[in-house]
Write a protein that holds these residues in place. Structure first.
Motif, PDB file in Angstrom:
ATOM      1  N   LYS A   1       0.208   3.964 -11.422  1.00  0.00           N
ATOM      2  CA  LYS A   1      -0.400   4.739 -10.355  1.00  0.00           C
ATOM      3  C   LYS A   1       0.699   5.030  -9.342  1.00  0.00           C
ATOM      4  CE  LYS A   1      -4.310   5.083  -7.202  1.00  0.00           C
ATOM      5  NZ  LYS A   1      -5.595   4.535  -6.735  1.00  0.00           N
ATOM      6  N   PRO A   2       0.860   6.287  -8.929  1.00  0.00           N
ATOM      7  CA  PRO A   2       1.992   6.642  -8.058  1.00  0.00           C
ATOM      8  C   PRO A   2       1.873   6.097  -6.634  1.00  0.00           C
ATOM      9  CG  PRO A   2       0.621   8.565  -8.508  1.00  0.00           C
ATOM     10  CD  PRO A   2       0.101   7.462  -9.363  1.00  0.00           C
ATOM     11  N   SER A   3       0.628   5.839  -6.182  1.00  0.00           N
ATOM     12  CA  SER A   3       0.447   5.377  -4.815  1.00  0.00           C
ATOM     13  C   SER A   3      -0.843   4.564  -4.739  1.00  0.00           C
ATOM     14  CB  SER A   3       0.379   6.582  -3.865  1.00  0.00           C
ATOM     15  OG  SER A   3       0.102   6.166  -2.545  1.00  0.00           O
ATOM     16  N   VAL A   4      -0.712   3.274  -4.528  1.00  0.00           N
ATOM     17  CA  VAL A   4      -1.898   2.415  -4.581  1.00  0.00           C
ATOM     18  C   VAL A   4      -2.548   2.284  -3.208  1.00  0.00           C
ATOM     19  CG1 VAL A   4      -1.097   1.097  -6.564  1.00  0.00           C
ATOM     20  CG2 VAL A   4      -0.532   0.303  -4.261  1.00  0.00           C
ATOM     21  N   HIS A   5      -3.843   1.958  -3.258  1.00  0.00           N
ATOM     22  CA  HIS A   5      -4.623   1.730  -2.041  1.00  0.00           C
ATOM     23  C   HIS A   5      -5.109   0.288  -2.026  1.00  0.00           C
ATOM     24  CE1 HIS A   5      -4.624   6.040  -1.360  1.00  0.00           C
ATOM     25  NE2 HIS A   5      -5.026   6.212  -2.606  1.00  0.00           N
TER      26      HIS A   5
ATOM     27  N   GLU B   1       0.838  -1.197   0.000  1.00  0.00           N
ATOM     28  CA  GLU B   1       0.000   0.000   0.000  1.00  0.00           C
ATOM     29  C   GLU B   1       0.874   1.248   0.000  1.00  0.00           C
ATOM     30  OE1 GLU B   1      -2.605   0.194   3.380  1.00  0.00           O
ATOM     31  OE2 GLU B   1      -4.110   1.372   2.291  1.00  0.00           O
ATOM     32  N   GLU B   2       0.455   2.243  -0.779  1.00  0.00           N
ATOM     33  CA  GLU B   2       1.111   3.533  -0.958  1.00  0.00           C
ATOM     34  C   GLU B   2       2.368   3.459  -1.834  1.00  0.00           C
ATOM     35  OE1 GLU B   2       1.659   5.622   2.705  1.00  0.00           O
ATOM     36  OE2 GLU B   2      -0.441   5.455   3.297  1.00  0.00           O
ATOM     37  N   ALA B   3       2.706   2.289  -2.320  1.00  0.00           N
ATOM     38  CA  ALA B   3       3.826   2.166  -3.261  1.00  0.00           C
ATOM     39  C   ALA B   3       3.323   2.429  -4.673  1.00  0.00           C
ATOM     40  CB  ALA B   3       4.439   0.773  -3.162  1.00  0.00           C
ATOM     41  N   PRO B   4       4.232   2.793  -5.582  1.00  0.00           N
ATOM     42  CA  PRO B   4       3.825   2.963  -6.983  1.00  0.00           C
ATOM     43  C   PRO B   4       3.691   1.612  -7.673  1.00  0.00           C
ATOM     44  CG  PRO B   4       6.165   3.373  -6.749  1.00  0.00           C
ATOM     45  CD  PRO B   4       5.641   3.125  -5.369  1.00  0.00           C
TER      46      PRO B   4
END
Lengths: 115, 113
Positions: A78-82, A15-18
């Motif tokens: 996506k620069p930051s995944v959820h 999570e929050e990684a690209p």
């Protein structure tokens, strides 16, 4: 005839990684390009599309993709995944020319976002 | 926002039986499609439909399959005599008169026993 190759069948990411999901296509004519997302037990939802113009296209949920004609690619980023991005992602192509043109899909990439 | 709807969401049938899958495309759309997705596999094109006739069909769409637009809103896929290998998720899609973007319904999961 067109074909689509999605090089990664599964992509785990924290999570929050690209993330980048890769898509390459093959076609003897110019193409329209699409990314669809399929959440568990749901249908296909259009994320974004490239028809013409700017090669960088932005879609829903913070996703974007870049059309690269020389490399015949249309990678999704996506620069930051959820956690909620966990789903199956399908790249698809069709030939221009209006309606009736079938979409040709790749095999899909399963994105798993880890908390 | 208008959307494509499909009924039923799930259908279980016996081999050899006829099934009809129903779709209501987006109201001002003119092009209609059926795709299927066998479990764990890619989404495959079956047929496209425009102006009350089939425009294009794949090798999968054999004589057991037929499509119809019986009225101004519904678009149906009929499988005349189902086989085990017809078990799949069936998606309906529609696109506008520009035709370039197809919008998909939620699918009907068909299980043939």
């Amino acid at each position: 005839a067109q074909s689509v190759t999605q090089l990664d069948s599964q992509v785990p990411v924290f999570e929050e990684a690209p993330v980048e999901l890769r898509c390459n296509y093959s076609s003897s004519v110019s193409v329209y390009l699409f990314w669809y997302v399929q959440y568990p037990n749901q249908g296909l939802q259009l994320l974004l599309k490239y028809l013409s113009g700017s090669t960088l296209v932005k879609g829903i949920n913070g996703f974007e993709a870049e059309f690269n004609k020389s490399q015949t690619s249309f990678h999704l980023r996506k620069p930051s995944v959820h956690i909620s991005d966990t789903a199956e992602y399908f790249c698809a192509v069709s030939a221009p020319g209006g309606g009736n043109t079938p979409l040709v899909f790749g095999k899909g990439t399963r994105l798993s976002v880890i908390a | 926002e208008p959307e494509v709807t499909q009924t039923p969401s799930h259908q279980v049938t016996q081999m050899g039986q006829e099934v009809i899958l129903r779709c209501v495309p987006i109201s001002n759309h003119l092009y209609f499609y059926w795709y299927r997705q066998i479990l764990g596999q890619k989404v495959e094109f079956l047929v496209s439909f425009y102006n009350n006739e089939i425009s294009e069909k794949s090798e999968i769409f054999d004589d057991q399959f037929s499509v119809e637009r019986p009225d101004g809103s519904n678009f149906t896929l009929k499988i005349r005599s189902t086989k085990l290998e017809d078990s799949a998720m069936y998606f309906c899609a529609s696109s506008s008169n520009q035709g370039e973007t197809q919008y998909f319904g939620p699918g009907t999961r068909l299980l043939v026993l």
